[in-house]
Design a protein around this motif. Structure first.
Motif, PDB file in Angstrom:
ATOM      1  N   ALA A 130       5.137   9.194  -2.036  1.00  0.00           N
ATOM      2  CA  ALA A 130       5.354   7.815  -1.602  1.00  0.00           C
ATOM      3  C   ALA A 130       5.116   6.834  -2.743  1.00  0.00           C
ATOM      4  N   SER A 131       4.111   7.100  -3.582  1.00  0.00           N
ATOM      5  CA  SER A 131       3.875   6.218  -4.723  1.00  0.00           C
ATOM      6  C   SER A 131       5.020   6.287  -5.717  1.00  0.00           C
ATOM      7  N   GLY A 132       5.633   7.483  -5.862  1.00  0.00           N
ATOM      8  CA  GLY A 132       6.797   7.601  -6.734  1.00  0.00           C
ATOM      9  C   GLY A 132       7.989   6.816  -6.212  1.00  0.00           C
ATOM     10  N   ILE A 133       8.188   6.841  -4.898  1.00  0.00           N
ATOM     11  CA  ILE A 133       9.279   6.068  -4.301  1.00  0.00           C
ATOM     12  C   ILE A 133       9.041   4.578  -4.524  1.00  0.00           C
ATOM     13  N   THR A 134       7.795   4.139  -4.407  1.00  0.00           N
ATOM     14  CA  THR A 134       7.468   2.732  -4.672  1.00  0.00           C
ATOM     15  C   THR A 134       7.771   2.366  -6.118  1.00  0.00           C
ATOM     16  N   ILE A 135       7.465   3.275  -7.048  1.00  0.00           N
ATOM     17  CA  ILE A 135       7.764   3.021  -8.467  1.00  0.00           C
ATOM     18  C   ILE A 135       9.258   2.866  -8.680  1.00  0.00           C
ATOM     19  N   GLU A 136      10.066   3.694  -8.014  1.00  0.00           N
ATOM     20  CA  GLU A 136      11.521   3.566  -8.133  1.00  0.00           C
ATOM     21  C   GLU A 136      11.987   2.193  -7.652  1.00  0.00           C
ATOM     22  N   GLU A 137      11.410   1.717  -6.558  1.00  0.00           N
ATOM     23  CA  GLU A 137      11.789   0.397  -6.060  1.00  0.00           C
ATOM     24  C   GLU A 137      11.418  -0.706  -7.051  1.00  0.00           C
TER      25      GLU A 137
END
Length: 833
Positions: free
Chosen positions: A491-498
């Motif tokens: 989930a933190s990786g997805i936030t970084i992508e955003e």
């Protein structure tokens, strides 16, 4: 004509000759103003005191007691100790200052009494401690820890807290617990002494450092098994296996009260080979025995408690020199700063937030206590072993004294913060509980109760506070057990992508003519983003395995930007697309870095690494991301339509029309950001081969962003034959409620919110008791000093009586100030007779 001869005379500039060069019969006296020579005539009457005692009577401390030729004024010794405590000035620097004060141009001709200052300073240390603790009145030798001051706000039965038999019936037992934090300090090194035969011990074991011979006996019989951490690569555990043979001590370690930051007397030990368990075992056992008669519970916080506590009782039982108070329960925890360096499971198993009846505490206060000690550590590094111990003892005693006199203000601030925390956490928890399903809440309450019951015997029971499996049917074809915390990492990786997409879009909008302020803002955001990427990439090793090569997967992220050809959106031209390098030159570009998510690595590579189950977790999280972005797009398109109809069309002036269009354009920017996030999510679902979801979530086209009046008013004229894009027919809210992974996160959120509320509530109860304990401590000390006025019924000398009365007055003033402060902070504070 010859000019008259002129002779320049320097007689009027002559500097008086220094008396040190010829005076042999004088006594050297060192004062705050410098070094002086005095001719002293001692009284030689038949009943006269010895010369050294006559000097003491005049406020001078002789360097020798037979034929004194050097003396230090009491005032200069007090000044030196205060400078050493507050400024960290060593004896060498302090005496060098005195020499320069004596003669600014010939300081080297002033007698060098530096070594004598160190010798007299040590004796002055000891005399101060004996006087402060009443041993000038008791006429007996102090035992272990009796020259040290401890915390006034920690429960100490028979001192500031009642014994169990005298406590009130409704007084909870858990309040009477000792909270300890353990830590090591590797800056307090000590070299092997040059002349070990010259050691003279003055206060061995009577303050904070443990008694040396007994400690050596424990180390000689203890066995230390080299143990690498089963958790993450902790500094303390690995440092325990490091040896530096040129050092007698590689550092110090010990215990302090975790809530108030006072060192525990007789609990500070030296390290010989790093921070070994046998060192900390000795420190902890002595800390658990200091004024704990009548206490049945102790909370211990240690940065490696997940490893250290496993075999602590076994090591104690095997040792002849270690013991724990009978019946005392040891509850292990990890400080909040260090818990994030552990595996994710350690957070819920050992963090203080999830320890019932631990109250609100971070368990990291000892880190701040090492700071003043580190100031004097370099000067203490080469001292003799006894002198170093005395310096550290004196510093720690002063630290506890400063904590004591400031305790009432500290508790009042803590009380106000706790009252606010209780109110806020209670409101959040009640609102969350009201919106949750009552049946599920009952289930969650039972999970919480069972976890707390089983925590001591089985720490893994606390895993209910961590997300478990994200739905076994979506765990991917890899099967197997899901790693705790992997979903949070993904989930933190997805936030970084955003964040990367947002930064890319903002850079594109700036174009070639960005201002300096805009340029600096981009640099700031890039720096912050790079830090997040670095943390995520380091954590990837824990989830993807050590065989994962990070460097092979770092490449540029590809994003297909959608331009608004109608011209009412952001200005994205080809020239501006190429302006990124012009904006930053040769700077790094974290917004283009591909982070090591399973969707970027690929299913094949995940299978090779043995982490195929991560694919299913990312699919579940991507589904939630798609739902969130589509819901946001629908709301924003509706807002745009309403803004367009109610502000742009109805604007009656150019200024209002301009403001209306600005509002519309702001909404459009957010719409396009959400659309780009969805597009990236859709591509990643394709990489994860989530074909069933791709049938539901279709590709987003630019035409889908056109908001019509039908969005805001479906019954409007002309909209009968209009059709809305596919995503308007999705029941995103219903999908979220029925989603197992959403329920899992909601359950964890409820449990964590409950834990936060409980810790704040416990903290409020505990602080109210700590206020009472602090007041009782001051009154107890005052009463003790008043009892020192006589000895076995015989009156003491006037000087002893005056000092005892002065000390009693000091503690009465502290009690008076504490009582007034507590009543101001809490008008319901229980008065003590």
């Amino acid at each position: 004509m010859d000019e008259p001869a002129f002779e320049l005379s320097y007689d009027y500039l002559a500097i008086p000759e220094l008396p040190f060069l010829h005076a042999k019969e004088c006594t050297t006296m060192v004062d705050k103003s410098g070094v002086h020579l005095l001719t002293i005539r001692y009284c030689k009457c038949p009943n006269a005191a010895a010369p050294d005692k006559q000097l003491f009577a005049m406020g001078m401390f002789p360097a020798s007691f037979s034929r004194p030729k050097l003396a230090f004024m009491f005032s200069v010794l007090d000044n030196f100790l205060l400078d050493n405590l507050e400024c960290g000035i060593s004896a060498m620097n302090y005496y060098s200052k005195l020499r320069r004060m004596t003669s600014s141009i010939f300081p080297h001709l002033v007698p060098d009494q530096y070594r004598e200052l160190m010798q007299v300073g040590r004796q002055w240390h000891q005399l101060k401690l004996l006087k402060w603790n009443g041993f000038a009145h008791k006429r007996k030798q102090p035992h272990a820890s009796e020259l040290a001051l401890f915390c006034p706000a920690c429960p100490q039965p028979s001192i500031n807290a009642p014994q169990p038999a005298k406590r009130e019936e409704n007084d909870p037992e858990w309040l009477y617990a000792r909270s300890l934090v353990m830590d090591g300090n590797f800056k307090a090194e000590h070299l092997h002494p040059t002349h070990p035969e010259d050691k003279v011990w003055l206060t061995d074991g009577q303050c904070f450092m443990v008694t040396r011979d007994q400690y050596k006996a424990h180390l000689a019989g203890a066995k230390e098994n080299a143990q690498m951490s089963e958790c993450n690569n902790h500094w303390a555990v690995n440092q325990a296996n490091a040896s530096r043979h040129r050092l007698e001590a590689t550092g110090i370690g010990g215990c302090a009260c975790a809530r108030h930051g006072c060192f525990v007397p007789h609990s500070i030990v030296d390290f010989q080979k790093g921070e070994q368990h046998m060192n900390m075992d000795y420190a902890l056992c002595h800390a658990l025995s200091h004024h704990t008669d009548g206490l049945s519970r102790a909370l211990t916080f240690y940065d490696v408690n997940c490893q250290y506590n496993k075999y602590f009782r076994h090591r104690v039982n095997e040792s002849q020199h270690l013991s724990i108070p009978a019946g005392m329960e040891i509850v292990p925890g990890i400080g909040l700063w260090h818990v994030h360096g552990h595996q994710d499971k350690c957070y819920v198993r050992y963090a203080s937030m999830f320890i019932t009846r631990a109250a609100r505490i971070d368990g990291e206060i000892m880190e701040t206590l090492w700071v003043p000690l580190n100031i004097i550590s370099p000067s203490a590094r080469g001292m003799s072993t006894p002198h170093r111990q005395e310096c550290l003892d004196y510093q720690m005693n002063d630290s506890n004294f400063m904590k004591m006199i400031r305790m009432s203000g500290f508790l009042c601030r803590k009380y106000r913060d706790t009252v606010k925390g209780v109110s806020e956490s209670m409101a959040v928890f009640e609102k969350l509980t009201e919106t949750a399903d009552h049946v599920m809440v009952e289930t969650w309450e039972e999970q919480d109760r069972q976890a707390q019951i089983s925590r001591t015997s089985d720490p893994s029971a606390m895993d209910v506070f961590q997300e478990l499996a994200l739905l076994s049917s979506r765990a991917g074809s890899g099967g197997g057990n899901t790693k705790c915390g992997a979903a949070t990492w993904i989930a933190s990786g997805i936030t970084i992508e955003e964040l990367q997409i947002s930064l890319l879009m903002d850079i594109r909008r700036l174009g070639k003519h960005s201002t300096k302020t805009q340029h600096l803002e981009i640099v700031r955001r890039r720096t912050k983003l790079q830090s997040q990427i670095d943390e995520f990439t380091i954590a990837a090793v824990a989830h993807l395995g050590e065989d994962f090569d990070l460097d092979d997967d770092i490449r540029d992220m590809e994003i297909d930007f959608i331009n608004d050809s109608d011209g009412d959106g952001d200005r994205d031209t080809d020239s501006e697309h190429d302006s990124d390098d012009d904006l930053q030159g040769n700077f790094f570009h974290p917004e283009k870095v591909v982070i090591p998510l399973p969707s970027n690595i690929g299913i094949k590579r995940c299978t090779e690494l043995g982490v195929a189950q991560l694919v299913g977790q990312e699919v579940a999280l991507r589904e939630g991301q798609a739902n969130d972005t589509l819901q946001a797009i629908r709301v924003l398109l509706a807002d745009k339509a309403v803004l367009f109809r109610t502000t742009v069309h109805l604007a009656k002036s150019q200024a209002k029309s301009t403001r209306a269009w600005t509002q519309v354009h702001s909404v459009e920017k957010v719409i396009r950001l959400q659309m780009m996030i969805y597009s990236k999510c859709w591509l990643q679902l394709g990489n994860l081969e989530a074909h069933n979801l791709l049938e539901k979530y279709l590709r987003m086209e630019k035409s889908h962003l056109k908001a019509t009046a039908a969005v805001a008013d479906p019954n409007a004229r002309g909209q009968r034959n209009s059709t809305l894009p596919w995503f308007w027919s999705l029941d995103v809210q219903g999908d979220s409620i029925s989603s197992d992974w959403m329920n899992e996160f909601y359950r964890v959120h409820w449990l964590c919110t409950k834990a936060l509320r409980d810790r704040w509530s416990e903290g409020l109860q505990l602080i109210e008791h700590e206020m009472g304990w602090t007041l009782r401590f001051f009154l107890h000390k005052a009463s003790t000093w008043l009892s020192q006025i006589t000895h076995n019924g015989d009156p003491l000398p006037e000087g002893h009586k005056c000092y005892a009365i002065w000390q009693a007055h000091m503690y009465h003033e502290l009690a008076k100030h504490a009582r007034a402060s507590f009543l101001k902070a809490n008008p319901m504070f229980k008065m003590i007779p």
